[in-house]
Every structure is written in C-alpha cells, then in structure tokens.
Design a protein around this motif. Structure first.
Motif, short mmCIF file in Angstrom:
data_model
loop_
_atom_site.label_atom_id
_atom_site.label_comp_id
_atom_site.label_asym_id
_atom_site.label_seq_id
_atom_site.Cartn_x
_atom_site.Cartn_y
_atom_site.Cartn_z
N ALA A 102 -16.30 -47.45 -12.34
CA ALA A 102 -16.10 -46.55 -11.20
C ALA A 102 -16.39 -45.10 -11.58
O ALA A 102 -16.95 -44.34 -10.79
CB ALA A 102 -14.67 -46.69 -10.67
N ASP A 103 -16.02 -44.71 -12.80
CA ASP A 103 -16.28 -43.32 -13.20
C ASP A 103 -17.57 -43.18 -14.00
O ASP A 103 -17.82 -42.16 -14.63
CB ASP A 103 -15.09 -42.75 -14.00
N GLY A 104 -18.38 -44.25 -13.98
CA GLY A 104 -19.67 -44.22 -14.67
C GLY A 104 -20.80 -44.29 -13.65
O GLY A 104 -20.99 -43.36 -12.85
N ILE A 105 -21.52 -45.40 -13.65
CA ILE A 105 -22.68 -45.52 -12.76
C ILE A 105 -22.28 -45.36 -11.29
O ILE A 105 -23.01 -44.73 -10.52
CB ILE A 105 -23.41 -46.86 -13.02
N GLU A 106 -21.11 -45.89 -10.90
CA GLU A 106 -20.74 -45.77 -9.49
C GLU A 106 -20.65 -44.31 -9.05
O GLU A 106 -21.04 -43.96 -7.94
CB GLU A 106 -19.42 -46.49 -9.20
N ALA A 107 -20.17 -43.45 -9.93
CA ALA A 107 -19.96 -42.04 -9.55
C ALA A 107 -21.14 -41.15 -9.93
O ALA A 107 -21.15 -39.96 -9.60
CB ALA A 107 -18.69 -41.52 -10.22
N ALA A 108 -22.14 -41.71 -10.60
CA ALA A 108 -23.25 -40.88 -11.11
C ALA A 108 -24.12 -40.35 -9.98
O ALA A 108 -24.26 -40.99 -8.94
CB ALA A 108 -24.10 -41.71 -12.06
N ASP A 109 -24.71 -39.18 -10.21
CA ASP A 109 -25.73 -38.71 -9.27
C ASP A 109 -27.13 -39.05 -9.78
O ASP A 109 -28.03 -39.34 -8.99
CB ASP A 109 -25.59 -37.19 -8.97
N VAL A 110 -27.31 -39.04 -11.10
CA VAL A 110 -28.61 -39.40 -11.69
C VAL A 110 -28.37 -40.53 -12.69
O VAL A 110 -27.47 -40.44 -13.54
CB VAL A 110 -29.23 -38.19 -12.42
N VAL A 111 -29.15 -41.61 -12.58
CA VAL A 111 -29.03 -42.70 -13.56
C VAL A 111 -30.38 -42.96 -14.22
O VAL A 111 -31.42 -42.97 -13.57
CB VAL A 111 -28.52 -44.03 -12.94
N VAL A 112 -30.32 -43.14 -15.54
CA VAL A 112 -31.51 -43.57 -16.28
C VAL A 112 -31.36 -45.07 -16.44
O VAL A 112 -30.37 -45.54 -17.01
CB VAL A 112 -31.59 -42.91 -17.67
N VAL A 113 -32.31 -45.81 -15.90
CA VAL A 113 -32.23 -47.26 -16.01
C VAL A 113 -33.50 -47.78 -16.70
O VAL A 113 -34.47 -48.14 -16.04
CB VAL A 113 -32.00 -47.95 -14.64
N PRO A 114 -33.48 -47.80 -18.02
CA PRO A 114 -34.64 -48.33 -18.72
C PRO A 114 -34.68 -49.84 -18.56
O PRO A 114 -33.62 -50.48 -18.64
CB PRO A 114 -34.39 -47.96 -20.19
N LEU A 115 -35.83 -50.38 -18.32
CA LEU A 115 -36.01 -51.84 -18.25
C LEU A 115 -35.06 -52.50 -17.25
O LEU A 115 -34.44 -53.51 -17.52
CB LEU A 115 -35.77 -52.46 -19.64
N GLU A 116 -34.92 -51.90 -16.10
CA GLU A 116 -34.01 -52.45 -15.08
C GLU A 116 -34.73 -53.49 -14.24
O GLU A 116 -35.95 -53.44 -14.08
CB GLU A 116 -33.53 -51.29 -14.19
N ASP A 117 -33.98 -54.45 -13.70
CA ASP A 117 -34.64 -55.41 -12.82
C ASP A 117 -34.73 -54.81 -11.41
O ASP A 117 -33.97 -53.91 -11.05
CB ASP A 117 -33.93 -56.77 -12.86
N GLY A 118 -35.69 -55.31 -10.66
CA GLY A 118 -36.05 -54.69 -9.39
C GLY A 118 -34.93 -54.67 -8.36
O GLY A 118 -34.75 -53.69 -7.64
N ASP A 119 -34.13 -55.76 -8.29
CA ASP A 119 -33.06 -55.82 -7.30
C ASP A 119 -32.02 -54.73 -7.54
O ASP A 119 -31.54 -54.09 -6.61
CB ASP A 119 -32.33 -57.18 -7.37
N ARG A 120 -31.67 -54.58 -8.81
CA ARG A 120 -30.65 -53.57 -9.10
C ARG A 120 -31.19 -52.17 -8.90
O ARG A 120 -30.47 -51.28 -8.44
CB ARG A 120 -30.09 -53.77 -10.50
N ALA A 121 -32.46 -51.97 -9.24
CA ALA A 121 -33.05 -50.65 -9.01
C ALA A 121 -33.01 -50.32 -7.51
O ALA A 121 -32.66 -49.20 -7.11
CB ALA A 121 -34.48 -50.60 -9.53
N ALA A 122 -33.31 -51.32 -6.68
CA ALA A 122 -33.29 -51.10 -5.22
C ALA A 122 -31.87 -50.83 -4.74
O ALA A 122 -31.63 -49.97 -3.89
CB ALA A 122 -33.89 -52.31 -4.51
N ALA A 123 -30.90 -51.57 -5.28
CA ALA A 123 -29.50 -51.40 -4.85
C ALA A 123 -28.97 -50.02 -5.27
O ALA A 123 -28.23 -49.38 -4.53
CB ALA A 123 -28.63 -52.51 -5.43
N LEU A 124 -29.37 -49.56 -6.46
CA LEU A 124 -28.94 -48.22 -6.89
C LEU A 124 -29.58 -47.14 -6.01
O LEU A 124 -28.95 -46.14 -5.67
CB LEU A 124 -29.34 -47.99 -8.36
N ASP A 125 -30.82 -47.39 -5.64
CA ASP A 125 -31.51 -46.47 -4.75
C ASP A 125 -30.79 -46.39 -3.40
O ASP A 125 -30.58 -45.31 -2.84
CB ASP A 125 -32.97 -46.95 -4.58
N ALA A 126 -30.37 -47.56 -2.92
CA ALA A 126 -29.66 -47.61 -1.63
C ALA A 126 -28.33 -46.87 -1.70
O ALA A 126 -27.81 -46.39 -0.69
CB ALA A 126 -29.44 -49.07 -1.21
N MET A 127 -27.76 -46.75 -2.90
CA MET A 127 -26.51 -45.99 -3.07
C MET A 127 -26.77 -44.48 -3.09
O MET A 127 -25.84 -43.69 -3.18
CB MET A 127 -25.84 -46.35 -4.41
#
Ligand code: ATP
Length: 261
Positions: A149-174
């Motif tokens: 909750a106090d990490g990726i959920e609360a982040a404004d900028v995330v570096v996602v190296p080698l991320e899978d497409g679904d999660r990249a899209a879901a983070l974008d939607a957030m």
C-alpha cells in the motif's frame, strides 16, 4: 564454465554472462523458470539490436532519469530476472533518484519475495518493500495484483523493468507514470509506457543512473523540459527500424566474416 570464466574477449561475452546470472538466479531460488524463457526472448531482441544502446534508448534513459528526479514517490519494481541480472545496479539507481525498491513478482510466492529482498540487501539495499502485500493493482486476479500500500500502490512514478503487458496496462489505468525497460519494442509493456527504454536491462539501469547523476543539479524546469521533449512513439519506431534494418548487419565483422575471400 562459471561467470568469471567467460573470456572477456569472447564475441558473445555479455550474453554468456547474462545466461550465467539467470541460471544462478534460478539455482538460488530468486528467478522463476519462466524467467529463463523471458531471458531467451530478450537475448534474441538484443542480438537484433546489435547488443548496443541505440541513441533513442539513451534519450529514453535521460527522460527516465528526469522523470524519476521530478517524482514525489518513485518506486522501482524488482522481479526475479532483475534481481538476478542487476541487483547492485538497481540498488544504485534507487539511491541516485531517491526511489523505493519493491519486489513484485508475476509468479508470487512469499518465499521468493523474501529471497529477492535478502539478495537486494546483500547488494546494499537498506529497505525493500513487497513483503507487506497490503495493497493491490485493481483489475488483476488477486495473486498478480498484490503490491504494498505504501509502495507501488501509492507511487506516482514506477519503473517496471521486464513487466508483463497486463500489469503494465493495469498500472497505467491506475494513473501511474510508467518507465518500462524491455528489449522488444513490439511488446505491450513498452507500448503502454510513458517512457519505454528499449535496451538491455544490464545497460539501461546504469545508464539511467548516470543520467540522474548528471542531472542532479538541474532545475525542475530543465527536468520538465527533458521529460516533455521525449517522444515515446518515436523511440519505439526507432528501435523497430533498427531491428528491421538489421542494425547489426552494417557492422561487418572485422575478420572478414563469411563473405567471399
Ligand atoms: P507482453 O505481455 O508485454 O507482450 P511478453 O509476453 O512479450 O510481454 P514476457 O515473456 O512476459 O513478455 O517478458 C519478457 C520480456 O522481457 C520480453 O519482451 C523480453 O524482450 C524482455 N527482456 C528479457 N530479458 C531482458 C533484458 N535483459 N533486458 C531488457 N528486456 C528483457
């Protein structure tokens, strides 16, 4: 042959070292077997890119550094491949831009999260997130959406190296600003990213750190200009053109290659 036994002058030195690191990561229980497949795919694209950092990827690395320096709550997401390939470099990047590190796995197990967190601490990390698992990325099945909750959920900028497409899209939607490092410019994650860095993680992470150090004294206005001037679509196109044009073919081997004598 171990990593240290790979001769420095071997023409495929970098890719052999990479393979050894991933293999060691699997043996140490930090990289999944799926990670071996991801590595193979990445290696093929790196070969097609000529195993070098394209100028467009360097621009992306500079834009990524500027974006991270401007961020309020930047987080670098670390999976099993990232931990095996570039643990020290990733810790250094986090320090250079004041980001948190969070272990975030596609094939999540508490055991593997703990091992990766320990591995990062062995490489100099003070604090590693990802163990609380008290937040979520909405829109994903539970196991794949678990974050802090106090990490990726609360982040404004995330570096996602080698991320899978679904999660990249879901983070974008957030509404996250996403920096993706991926060697395949056609993959969904870099196509979703605000800043796609089409480069090998092993070259890209230290390169973003170097740009961040270079920009340490830059004004917010200067950082904003660098981030705004970066054109994600143009960077993806440049990488695709390099691959289709066979960027490695125009660098003829110095030993005369296979051509007629
Ligand atoms: P998507 O779901 O985004 O379409 P994918 O299914 O192509 O992704 P995965 O197999 O989930 O991708 O993840 C592997 C990705 O990571 C590939 O795109 C591969 O090019 C990339 N990759 C693997 N190793 C590296 C590396 N060392 N540096 C950068 N990218 C890498």
């Amino acid at each position: 042959m171990t990593e240290t036994e790979v001769p420095e002058d071997h023409p495929r030195h970098a890719s052999l070292v990479t393979r050894h690191r991933i293999e060691a990561g699997v043996e140490k229980g930090i990289t999944s077997k799926q990670g071996l497949i991801a590595e193979g795919r990445g290696e093929a694209f790196d070969y097609l890119l000529g195993e070098r950092t394209l100028p467009s990827a360097d621009d992306a690395a500079r834009a990524a550094a500027a974006t991270l320096l401007l961020a309020d709550r930047p987080v670098i997401s670390v999976n099993g491949n990232v931990a095996a390939l570039a643990p020290g470099e990733t810790v250094e990047l986090a320090e250079a831009v004041g980001a948190d590190l969070e272990v975030n796995l596609f094939n999540h197990t508490d055991e593997r999260v703990r091992r990766i967190a320990d591995h990062l601490r062995e490489h100099g990390a003070d604090d590693v997130k990802g163990l609380a698992g008290d937040g979520e990325i909405p829109g994903l099945e539970h196991a794949r959406g678990v974050v802090d909750a106090d990490g990726i959920e609360a982040a404004d900028v995330v570096v996602v190296p080698l991320e899978d497409g679904d999660r990249a899209a879901a983070l974008d939607a957030m509404g996250k600003t996403e920096i993706v490092i991926d060697l395949n410019p056609g993959s969904r994650s870099p196509r979703t990213a605000d800043v796609p860095i089409v480069d090998n993680l092993l070259r890209a992470v230290p390169n973003v750190t170097a740009h961040a150090r270079d920009l340490a004294d830059a004004s917010p206005a200067e950082l904003e200009r660098i981030a705004a001037e970066f054109d994600a679509d143009a960077a993806l196109d440049a990488a695709e053109t390099a691959i289709r044009g066979g960027s490695f073919a125009d660098e003829a081997p110095s030993d005369g290659g296979a051509g007629p004598a």
